[in-house]
Design a protein around this motif. Structure first.
Motif, PDB file in Angstrom:
ATOM      1  N   GLU A   1       0.829  -1.210   0.000  1.00  0.00           N
ATOM      2  CA  GLU A   1       0.000   0.000   0.000  1.00  0.00           C
ATOM      3  C   GLU A   1       0.860   1.255   0.000  1.00  0.00           C
ATOM      4  OE1 GLU A   1      -3.598  -2.203   2.483  1.00  0.00           O
ATOM      5  OE2 GLU A   1      -2.313  -0.722   3.475  1.00  0.00           O
ATOM      6  N   ASP A   2       1.917   1.258   0.819  1.00  0.00           N
ATOM      7  CA  ASP A   2       2.814   2.429   0.834  1.00  0.00           C
ATOM      8  C   ASP A   2       3.448   2.634  -0.540  1.00  0.00           C
ATOM      9  OD1 ASP A   2       2.225   2.870   3.471  1.00  0.00           O
ATOM     10  OD2 ASP A   2       3.997   1.836   4.242  1.00  0.00           O
ATOM     11  N   GLY A   3       3.895   1.531  -1.154  1.00  0.00           N
ATOM     12  CA  GLY A   3       4.503   1.644  -2.476  1.00  0.00           C
ATOM     13  C   GLY A   3       3.506   2.085  -3.531  1.00  0.00           C
ATOM     14  N   LEU A   4       2.266   1.597  -3.425  1.00  0.00           N
ATOM     15  CA  LEU A   4       1.255   1.941  -4.416  1.00  0.00           C
ATOM     16  C   LEU A   4       0.897   3.424  -4.343  1.00  0.00           C
ATOM     17  CD1 LEU A   4      -0.608   0.833  -6.621  1.00  0.00           C
ATOM     18  CD2 LEU A   4      -2.311   0.364  -4.847  1.00  0.00           C
ATOM     19  N   ILE A   5       0.869   3.996  -3.152  1.00  0.00           N
ATOM     20  CA  ILE A   5       0.592   5.424  -3.013  1.00  0.00           C
ATOM     21  C   ILE A   5       1.644   6.236  -3.756  1.00  0.00           C
ATOM     22  CG2 ILE A   5       0.425   7.337  -1.373  1.00  0.00           C
ATOM     23  CD1 ILE A   5      -1.981   5.412  -1.381  1.00  0.00           C
ATOM     24  N   GLU A   6       2.916   5.805  -3.670  1.00  0.00           N
ATOM     25  CA  GLU A   6       3.983   6.486  -4.406  1.00  0.00           C
ATOM     26  C   GLU A   6       3.782   6.349  -5.907  1.00  0.00           C
ATOM     27  OE1 GLU A   6       6.439   8.487  -3.297  1.00  0.00           O
ATOM     28  OE2 GLU A   6       5.332   8.319  -1.394  1.00  0.00           O
ATOM     29  N   GLU A   7       3.373   5.174  -6.360  1.00  0.00           N
ATOM     30  CA  GLU A   7       3.125   4.976  -7.784  1.00  0.00           C
ATOM     31  C   GLU A   7       2.010   5.899  -8.270  1.00  0.00           C
ATOM     32  OE1 GLU A   7       4.749   3.153  -9.975  1.00  0.00           O
ATOM     33  OE2 GLU A   7       6.169   2.442  -8.461  1.00  0.00           O
ATOM     34  N   LEU A   8       0.982   6.060  -7.458  1.00  0.00           N
ATOM     35  CA  LEU A   8      -0.141   6.924  -7.838  1.00  0.00           C
ATOM     36  C   LEU A   8       0.285   8.389  -7.966  1.00  0.00           C
ATOM     37  CD1 LEU A   8      -2.924   5.352  -5.601  1.00  0.00           C
ATOM     38  CD2 LEU A   8      -2.939   5.440  -8.094  1.00  0.00           C
TER      39      LEU A   8
ATOM     40  N   HIS B   1       3.217   9.364  -9.105  1.00  0.00           N
ATOM     41  CA  HIS B   1       4.154   9.598 -10.200  1.00  0.00           C
ATOM     42  C   HIS B   1       3.773   8.930 -11.516  1.00  0.00           C
ATOM     43  CE1 HIS B   1       6.611   9.926  -6.402  1.00  0.00           C
ATOM     44  NE2 HIS B   1       6.876  11.114  -6.981  1.00  0.00           N
ATOM     45  N   ALA B   2       2.877   7.945 -11.474  1.00  0.00           N
ATOM     46  CA  ALA B   2       2.560   7.204 -12.702  1.00  0.00           C
ATOM     47  C   ALA B   2       1.786   8.070 -13.680  1.00  0.00           C
ATOM     48  CB  ALA B   2       1.764   5.952 -12.352  1.00  0.00           C
ATOM     49  N   LYS B   3       1.911   7.723 -14.971  1.00  0.00           N
ATOM     50  CA  LYS B   3       1.219   8.435 -16.043  1.00  0.00           C
ATOM     51  C   LYS B   3       0.553   7.422 -16.971  1.00  0.00           C
ATOM     52  CE  LYS B   3       2.959  12.445 -14.736  1.00  0.00           C
ATOM     53  NZ  LYS B   3       2.123  13.507 -14.139  1.00  0.00           N
TER      54      LYS B   3
ATOM     55  N   ALA C   1      -3.639   4.279 -14.755  1.00  0.00           N
ATOM     56  CA  ALA C   1      -4.917   3.548 -14.784  1.00  0.00           C
ATOM     57  C   ALA C   1      -4.777   2.202 -14.081  1.00  0.00           C
ATOM     58  CB  ALA C   1      -5.379   3.356 -16.223  1.00  0.00           C
ATOM     59  N   HIS C   2      -3.652   1.527 -14.338  1.00  0.00           N
ATOM     60  CA  HIS C   2      -3.423   0.245 -13.677  1.00  0.00           C
ATOM     61  C   HIS C   2      -3.276   0.422 -12.168  1.00  0.00           C
ATOM     62  CE1 HIS C   2      -1.543  -1.217 -17.723  1.00  0.00           C
ATOM     63  NE2 HIS C   2      -2.867  -1.184 -17.752  1.00  0.00           N
ATOM     64  N   ALA C   3      -2.528   1.476 -11.763  1.00  0.00           N
ATOM     65  CA  ALA C   3      -2.313   1.721 -10.335  1.00  0.00           C
ATOM     66  C   ALA C   3      -3.649   1.977  -9.628  1.00  0.00           C
ATOM     67  CB  ALA C   3      -1.369   2.896 -10.137  1.00  0.00           C
ATOM     68  N   ARG C   4      -4.539   2.712 -10.283  1.00  0.00           N
ATOM     69  CA  ARG C   4      -5.845   2.978  -9.669  1.00  0.00           C
ATOM     70  C   ARG C   4      -6.674   1.693  -9.560  1.00  0.00           C
ATOM     71  NH1 ARG C   4      -8.047   8.630 -12.193  1.00  0.00           N
ATOM     72  NH2 ARG C   4      -9.583   8.328 -10.550  1.00  0.00           N
ATOM     73  N   ALA C   5      -6.537   0.816 -10.563  1.00  0.00           N
ATOM     74  CA  ALA C   5      -7.237  -0.474 -10.488  1.00  0.00           C
ATOM     75  C   ALA C   5      -6.688  -1.325  -9.344  1.00  0.00           C
ATOM     76  CB  ALA C   5      -7.101  -1.213 -11.815  1.00  0.00           C
TER      77      ALA C   5
ATOM     78  N   VAL D   1      -5.910  11.304  -2.473  1.00  0.00           N
ATOM     79  CA  VAL D   1      -5.003  12.437  -2.272  1.00  0.00           C
ATOM     80  C   VAL D   1      -3.798  12.311  -3.189  1.00  0.00           C
ATOM     81  CG1 VAL D   1      -3.435  13.542  -0.623  1.00  0.00           C
ATOM     82  CG2 VAL D   1      -5.745  12.883   0.094  1.00  0.00           C
ATOM     83  N   ALA D   2      -3.246  11.084  -3.296  1.00  0.00           N
ATOM     84  CA  ALA D   2      -2.068  10.875  -4.150  1.00  0.00           C
ATOM     85  C   ALA D   2      -2.386  11.185  -5.615  1.00  0.00           C
ATOM     86  CB  ALA D   2      -1.583   9.439  -4.005  1.00  0.00           C
ATOM     87  N   VAL D   3      -3.541  10.743  -6.098  1.00  0.00           N
ATOM     88  CA  VAL D   3      -3.927  11.011  -7.489  1.00  0.00           C
ATOM     89  C   VAL D   3      -4.117  12.508  -7.685  1.00  0.00           C
ATOM     90  CG1 VAL D   3      -5.767  10.687  -9.185  1.00  0.00           C
ATOM     91  CG2 VAL D   3      -4.972   8.748  -7.830  1.00  0.00           C
ATOM     92  N   ALA D   4      -4.712  13.186  -6.704  1.00  0.00           N
ATOM     93  CA  ALA D   4      -4.914  14.645  -6.804  1.00  0.00           C
ATOM     94  C   ALA D   4      -3.570  15.373  -6.862  1.00  0.00           C
ATOM     95  CB  ALA D   4      -5.750  15.126  -5.632  1.00  0.00           C
ATOM     96  N   GLN D   5      -2.612  14.922  -6.087  1.00  0.00           N
ATOM     97  CA  GLN D   5      -1.285  15.536  -6.099  1.00  0.00           C
ATOM     98  C   GLN D   5      -0.595  15.339  -7.443  1.00  0.00           C
ATOM     99  OE1 GLN D   5       0.591  13.666  -2.745  1.00  0.00           O
ATOM    100  NE2 GLN D   5      -0.224  15.144  -1.262  1.00  0.00           N
TER     101      GLN D   5
END
Length: 475
Positions: free
Chosen positions: A422-429, A431-433, A438-442, A469-473
């Protein structure tokens, strides 16, 4: 055979009948019985009655109308009747469909001359005679039928040809066995009828006073027919909300609370019912291939094992050195081994559903982060959800099955993996493009579902907000 176009009609009929009150169902059943006696055709009598029976079992009042001879015949063993026989049950059962063939056998072969007279006198007494006269007529009916069936089956045991003939007349070996069970119940019919009048249809607590009253009736029945007295306990068992409470009767009659005394008593069969169920659950679980089991079904089995074993031990003092003690411990060890093997795969399944990949060239022990280069596989996610449901449901019962240490270890492994992912996924959200985002959000949606299943729900809500919050950032 009912054709497909009419099947919805029968389903709607069943749905309608199931909504009736028990009192209304009793009146309808009485009317149907009367119409059947008159020879009315065209009514789906058996179908309607099968829908009404669950309601009739909840009816505490007296069934309206004049009872038929066959209903009076069934009174002593009515609590043992089942619409569909459960092959896994160790409790004695009598198929409801066996009653009519056995009655016809009595009418045509065993008591062709005397049964019509007995039933005629019974009908006369039931319509207006005193309770004593009615009871006397019932006793004659039950005793005559019991004696006739037992005598016929006793002769058939010595003559295979006669046995085969009886099986053909009745419609198979299962009905012959039911006939024997009916005859044994009828042998102690007066005691069973006393119990029917004394006990409520559902017993939520088999208290000391009720146990004492039942024990007295059982002793009288055993003095009359030792081999058939068990039916006193079986009638009570059928009415208990908590079946293991029947062991209170066995304990009182044995004079001691330990399992050795109960197993040697005439009611040792009652303990075998529950030990046999524990052994069957353990054997079934042990025979499944790890990773291939239906975990929701396995969880149901684990919870049933825990409930039965706790209730059994609560009612009887189980000693480790006794036969029952050895069997309970063996069943527990077998189930624990099966669960341990199954749960050892949970972290692997979790890693497949929420994959990580290596960062840089540090080897296997280097840092890893969520792999969002491909969309999540929903089939794997569903498999993990089943694992988490099992983990959450089984761990509270782990002590009863001897798997508490492994449940704790697997729970910690799953928790640690989820927290890191979960901590790693928040970071991916953050920075990912494009497709990776889309995959990270899924994957976030899946991780939230995992958290909600594992509990508590507050952690799932927190994870969802962190992701938002991560996606908004990132935007």
């Amino acid at each position: 055979m009912v054709t497909k176009p009419t099947e919805p009609i029968f389903e709607r009929l069943n749905d309608f009948l199931s909504r009736l009150t028990p009192g209304t169902a009793a009146k309808l059943a009485a009317g149907l019985e009367l119409e059947k006696q008159r020879g009315s055709k065209g009514l789906p009598y058996d179908l309607i009655m099968s829908s009404l029976r669950p309601l009739l079992r909840r009816w505490d009042g007296r069934r309206p109308g004049t009872p038929t001879s066959i209903r009076m015949f069934c009174l002593p063993f009515e609590d043992l009747l089942v619409d569909t026989r459960d092959p896994s049950s160790r409790v004695r059962q009598i198929g409801r469909g066996s009653v009519a063939p056995v009655w016809r056998w009595l009418e045509s072969e065993l008591l062709p001359d005397t049964l019509p007279d007995i039933t005629a006198r019974l009908a006369e007494k039931m319509s207006g005679a005193s309770g004593i006269a009615q009871a006397g007529s019932l006793t004659i009916l039950h005793a005559s039928c019991s004696s006739a069936i037992l005598s016929a089956l006793d002769e058939a045991r010595k003559d295979r040809a006669m046995r085969r003939q009886i099986e053909r007349e009745l419609g198979g070996e299962a009905i012959v066995e039911d006939a024997a069970e009916i005859a044994r119940a009828l042998e102690v019919a007066p005691f069973l009828l006393s119990l029917r009048d004394m006990l409520p249809k559902r017993i939520d607590d088999f208290d000391e006073a009720t146990v004492a009253a039942v024990a007295e009736i059982y002793e009288e029945a055993r003095a009359t027919a030792p081999e058939s007295a068990i039916h006193v306990a079986l009638l009570v068992l059928a009415r208990l909300d908590e079946p293991c409470q029947i062991l209170r009767l066995a304990r009182k009659l044995a004079g001691f609370g330990n399992d050795a005394a109960v197993s040697r008593s005439g009611l040792g069969e009652l303990g075998e019912i529950f030990i046999g169920e524990l052994e069957e659950i353990a054997g079934t679980a042990h025979g499944r291939r790890a990773g291939q089991a239906d975990l929701d079904q396995l969880l149901s089995m684990v919870m049933r094992f825990a409930h039965v074993s706790q209730a059994f031990i609560h009612e009887i003092d189980i000693r480790r050195c006794s036969e029952w003690g050895h069997r309970v411990l063996a069943a527990r060890a077998k189930l624990s081994a099966a669960i341990t093997e199954e749960m050892s795969r949970f972290e692997i399944e979790l890693a497949r559903a929420l994959p990580l990949h290596q960062i840089g060239s540090y080897g296997k022990n280097g840092p890893r982060r969520p792999d969002v280069t491909a969309a999540p596989e929903l089939a794997r996610a569903e498999k993990v959800l089943a694992c988490l449901r099992f983990l959450r449901g089984a761990c509270p019962a782990a002590e009863s099955i001897g798997a508490q240490a492994h449940c704790k270890t697997v729970g910690q492994q799953v928790e640690a993996y989820l927290a890191a992912y979960e901590d790693g996924l928040i970071e991916e959200l953050r920075h990912a493009k494009g497709h990776d985002l889309a995959h990270a959000r899924a994957f976030l949606d899946i991780a939230v579902r995992f958290r909600k299943t594992l509990g508590p729900a507050s952690l799932a809500d927190t994870l969802r907000r962190r992701g938002q919050v991560a996606v908004a950032q990132a935007s």
